[in-house]
Design a protein around this motif. Structure first.
Motif, PDB file in Angstrom:
ATOM      1  N   GLN A   9     -31.779  -9.917 -91.966  1.00 14.16           N
ATOM      2  CA  GLN A   9     -33.090  -9.343 -92.274  1.00 14.16           C
ATOM      3  C   GLN A   9     -34.013 -10.329 -92.991  1.00 14.16           C
ATOM      4  OE1 GLN A   9     -33.980  -6.390 -91.008  1.00 14.16           O
ATOM      5  NE2 GLN A   9     -31.949  -6.428 -90.090  1.00 14.16           N
ATOM      6  N   LEU A  10     -33.450 -11.407 -93.524  1.00 11.75           N
ATOM      7  CA  LEU A  10     -34.256 -12.382 -94.264  1.00 11.75           C
ATOM      8  C   LEU A  10     -35.044 -13.266 -93.313  1.00 11.75           C
ATOM      9  CD1 LEU A  10     -31.695 -13.639 -96.946  1.00 11.75           C
ATOM     10  CD2 LEU A  10     -33.583 -12.036 -97.288  1.00 11.75           C
ATOM     11  N   GLN A  45     -35.650 -18.360 -95.912  1.00 12.27           N
ATOM     12  CA  GLN A  45     -34.884 -17.734 -96.997  1.00 12.27           C
ATOM     13  C   GLN A  45     -33.407 -17.678 -96.631  1.00 12.27           C
ATOM     14  OE1 GLN A  45     -36.556 -13.993 -98.248  1.00 12.27           O
ATOM     15  NE2 GLN A  45     -38.610 -14.866 -98.467  1.00 12.27           N
ATOM     16  N   ARG A  46     -33.116 -17.331 -95.385  1.00 11.83           N
ATOM     17  CA  ARG A  46     -31.721 -17.275 -94.956  1.00 11.83           C
ATOM     18  C   ARG A  46     -31.099 -18.665 -95.056  1.00 11.83           C
ATOM     19  NH1 ARG A  46     -29.442 -15.493 -89.104  1.00 11.83           N
ATOM     20  NH2 ARG A  46     -30.862 -13.776 -89.425  1.00 11.83           N
ATOM     21  N   LYS A  61     -36.904 -15.195-103.857  1.00 17.75           N
ATOM     22  CA  LYS A  61     -37.375 -14.136-102.947  1.00 17.75           C
ATOM     23  C   LYS A  61     -36.227 -13.566-102.114  1.00 17.75           C
ATOM     24  CE  LYS A  61     -42.027 -16.014-102.503  1.00 17.75           C
ATOM     25  NZ  LYS A  61     -42.957 -16.725-101.612  1.00 17.75           N
ATOM     26  N   ALA A  62     -35.362 -14.449-101.629  1.00 17.65           N
ATOM     27  CA  ALA A  62     -34.244 -13.989-100.800  1.00 17.65           C
ATOM     28  C   ALA A  62     -33.303 -13.097-101.592  1.00 17.65           C
ATOM     29  CB  ALA A  62     -33.482 -15.195-100.246  1.00 17.65           C
ATOM     30  N   SER A  79     -34.797  -9.708-102.142  1.00 20.49           N
ATOM     31  CA  SER A  79     -34.690  -8.896-100.921  1.00 20.49           C
ATOM     32  C   SER A  79     -33.272  -8.385-100.716  1.00 20.49           C
ATOM     33  CB  SER A  79     -35.110  -9.719 -99.700  1.00 20.49           C
ATOM     34  OG  SER A  79     -36.464 -10.053 -99.766  1.00 20.49           O
ATOM     35  N   LEU A  80     -32.291  -9.250-100.948  1.00 22.46           N
ATOM     36  CA  LEU A  80     -30.895  -8.835-100.785  1.00 22.46           C
ATOM     37  C   LEU A  80     -30.510  -7.767-101.807  1.00 22.46           C
ATOM     38  CD1 LEU A  80     -29.234 -12.291-100.074  1.00 22.46           C
ATOM     39  CD2 LEU A  80     -29.551 -10.412 -98.451  1.00 22.46           C
ATOM     40  N   ALA A 140     -32.506  -5.615-103.196  1.00 20.85           N
ATOM     41  CA  ALA A 140     -33.171  -4.375-102.782  1.00 20.85           C
ATOM     42  C   ALA A 140     -32.440  -3.738-101.601  1.00 20.85           C
ATOM     43  CB  ALA A 140     -34.627  -4.662-102.419  1.00 20.85           C
ATOM     44  N   ALA A 141     -32.010  -4.546-100.645  1.00 20.98           N
ATOM     45  CA  ALA A 141     -31.307  -4.017 -99.470  1.00 20.98           C
ATOM     46  C   ALA A 141     -29.989  -3.365 -99.874  1.00 20.98           C
ATOM     47  CB  ALA A 141     -31.053  -5.133 -98.458  1.00 20.98           C
TER      48      ALA A 141
END
Length: 183
Positions: free
Chosen positions: A114-115, A119-120, A153-154, A157-158, A160-161
């Motif tokens: 999803q990143l 970022q991934r 940022k990554a 996001s992780l 939050a996921a």
């Protein structure tokens, strides 16, 4: 390529293919695509082997080639030549393994997919390949500050996921900057 260059390249491929394939897998989330990505990167490296300035660090060159090949793949996807879906195909019956570690690996790979690509790449190179910021910046062709901001940022996001998927979970399967894991 002369005989000595070919021998050196073959030795390099024999010694470093497995970790490079692992990196490619973490970037793609698919073993077949990872093999294709590594093959593309190694073919590019073989063509330039005799001209590589710093033979002591050919792995950095290959990692950069892997990252750029993945970027090119994403560009093709964005032009509609392939479709990315949220649903994974059913795994073959013999490949099913219900161990907790496999489930966690699946969840982590789904979150990584999803990143955004950069970022991934930063997460893979830092946390899976254990590379320092300067080397990651060199591989990706960006500033070290960009590496740090993309990492931040990554990870946000992780977090939050995983919080969304498991609101009652107390431990996350990846490091949280600035947070101690000891209570």
């Amino acid at each position: 390529m002369n005989a000595d260059d070919e021998r050196e390249f073959r030795e390099f491929v024999a010694a470093r293919s497995k970790p490079l394939l692992h990196t490619a897998y973490l970037l793609t989330g698919d073993w077949e695509q990872a093999r294709d990505l590594l093959q593309t990167a190694l073919a590019s490296t073989a063509r330039r082997w005799s001209r590589l300035r710093d033979r002591q660090q050919p792995e950095t060159y290959v990692r950069r080639a892997i990252y750029h090949a993945q970027t090119d793949r994403f560009r093709l996807l964005s032009w509609g030549k392939e479709m990315v879906t949220d649903k994974l195909p059913d795994p073959p019956a013999q490949a099913v393994d219900w161990a907790d570690t496999v489930v966690q690996r699946h969840d982590i790979m789904a979150a990584l997919r999803q990143l955004p690509r950069r970022q991934r790449a930063v997460v893979v190179l830092r946390y899976f390949e254990d590379l320092p910021d300067p080397e990651i910046a060199e591989i990706l062709g960006v500033a070290q500050g960009t590496v740090r901001s993309q990492t931040h940022k990554a990870l946000a996001s992780l977090r939050a996921a995983f919080a969304e998927a498991q609101p009652s979970a107390t431990a996350l399967p990846f490091p949280v900057p600035g947070k101690s894991t000891v209570a």
